[in-house]
Enzyme design. Structure first.
Site, PDB file in Angstrom:
ATOM      1  N   HIS A   1       1.311  -7.351   6.160  1.00  0.00           N
ATOM      2  CA  HIS A   1       2.463  -6.733   6.835  1.00  0.00           C
ATOM      3  C   HIS A   1       2.182  -6.589   8.330  1.00  0.00           C
ATOM      4  O   HIS A   1       3.063  -6.831   9.162  1.00  0.00           O
ATOM      5  CB  HIS A   1       2.747  -5.341   6.265  1.00  0.00           C
ATOM      6  CG  HIS A   1       3.197  -5.334   4.842  1.00  0.00           C
ATOM      7  ND1 HIS A   1       2.387  -4.928   3.806  1.00  0.00           N
ATOM      8  CD2 HIS A   1       4.381  -5.671   4.276  1.00  0.00           C
ATOM      9  CE1 HIS A   1       3.055  -5.010   2.675  1.00  0.00           C
ATOM     10  NE2 HIS A   1       4.266  -5.458   2.922  1.00  0.00           N
TER      11      HIS A   1
ATOM     12  N   ALA B   1       3.189   0.321   0.841  1.00  0.00           N
ATOM     13  CA  ALA B   1       1.841  -0.131   0.440  1.00  0.00           C
ATOM     14  C   ALA B   1       1.383  -1.213   1.423  1.00  0.00           C
ATOM     15  O   ALA B   1       0.975  -2.308   1.036  1.00  0.00           O
ATOM     16  CB  ALA B   1       1.838  -0.628  -1.003  1.00  0.00           C
TER      17      ALA B   1
END
Ligand code: PAF
Length: 278
Positions: free
Chosen positions: A36, A31
């Site tokens: 990230h 996800a």
């Protein structure tokens, strides 16, 4: 980008790709979002080989509904990893990661795991320690990158590396925020639109509270608690001010300056965490 589904494939890809090169590793639960991506950029820039993992680790979820609802979209995740120059992604199944009947190495983190997230999510950090320990054994990274939104997790991982006696350098990376200040999290996607619109108030409150840094923890705590509990859509789980190095809470009359404020808030059935330095 090589996609490895098994430990054997991973070790073969690493053996072929490593050849004395430095390895940067970003473990994730998928996800993936811009938070990230900021870790990927660093791992890519600072190492010869960039390895990531995507694995929703069941043993770190203390709440079965949270595990069930955790967003999963591997196609979009691999696209983002590819765009960020990932060389090898390890995306094992649960059976591959934890073969039935095989014991796992487990770690204890003392008082680091008895406060805040550790106290409210029993077993969570044990599960994180098991999976990251396993991943470090498999990947043997020179550097591993973790976001500071999970500040307590970073401290746990630093302790894990010490206990494992490995040389992996843990690189904490600053929290990434949406333009309106909300800390990026995979769970944000689960917020109802009206809750998403109000959620930036959490960071706005923490940020405003830094103006009180010279004041006592008690005063700041009361002020933050009052502001958050006044919002009907928010249920405050905790707000604590703790020392950054060992996460132990401060005396109520101690000044907050130099320490970190940690918050967990429920909006509907979504749990949001954030932190701020004083
Ligand atoms: O921060 C996360 O996404 C997870 O806790 C981690 C480090 C990938 C372990 O499952």
């Amino acid at each position: 980008m090589i996609v490895c589904k098994t430990k054997k494939e991973l070790s073969e890809a690493l053996r072929a790709g490593r050849n004395g090169k430095s390895v940067g590793f970003v473990p994730t639960m998928g996800a993936l979002h811009a938070g990230h991506a900021s870790l990927f950029e660093r791992a890519r820039a600072e190492n010869d080989l960039f390895v990531a993992s995507v694995f929703v680790n069941p043993i770190q979820f203390n709440n079965p509904d949270d595990l069930k609802n955790y967003p999963r979209h591997f196609e979009a995740d691999s696209e983002l990893l590819r765009e960020n120059g990932c060389d090898i992604v390890f995306a094992p199944s649960e059976e591959e990661m934890y073969p039935k009947g095989e014991a796992v190495k487990s770690y204890s983190f003392g008082t680091l795991e008895t406060v805040m997230e550790g106290a409210r999510r029993p077993g969570h950090f044990k599960g994180v320690g098991v999976v990251v320990g396993l991943l470090f054994e498999l990947v043997e990274p020179d550097r591993a990158y973790f976001g500071e939104k999970d500040f307590q997790q970073v401290a746990i991982i630093q302790d894990l590396v010490r206990q494992m006696g490995i040389k992996t350098q843990i690189v904490p990376c600053p929290i990434k925020r949406a333009d309106d200040g909300l800390a990026l999290s995979s769970r944000n996607a689960l917020l109802k639109p009206e809750d998403r619109a109000k959620a930036p108030y959490i960071h706005a409150t923490l940020k405003k509270s830094t103006e009180m840094a010279e004041k006592s923890c008690r005063e700041i705590k009361e002020w933050v608690e009052r502001r958050i509990t006044a919002v009907p859509e928010m249920k405050l789980e905790y707000f604590e001010i703790a020392r950054p190095h060992d996460l132990q809470p401060l005396r109520p009359d101690a000044a907050a300056k130099g320490n970190v404020g940690f918050i967990a808030v429920w909006m509907g059935n979504v749990r949001l965490i954030d932190n701020i330095r004083y």
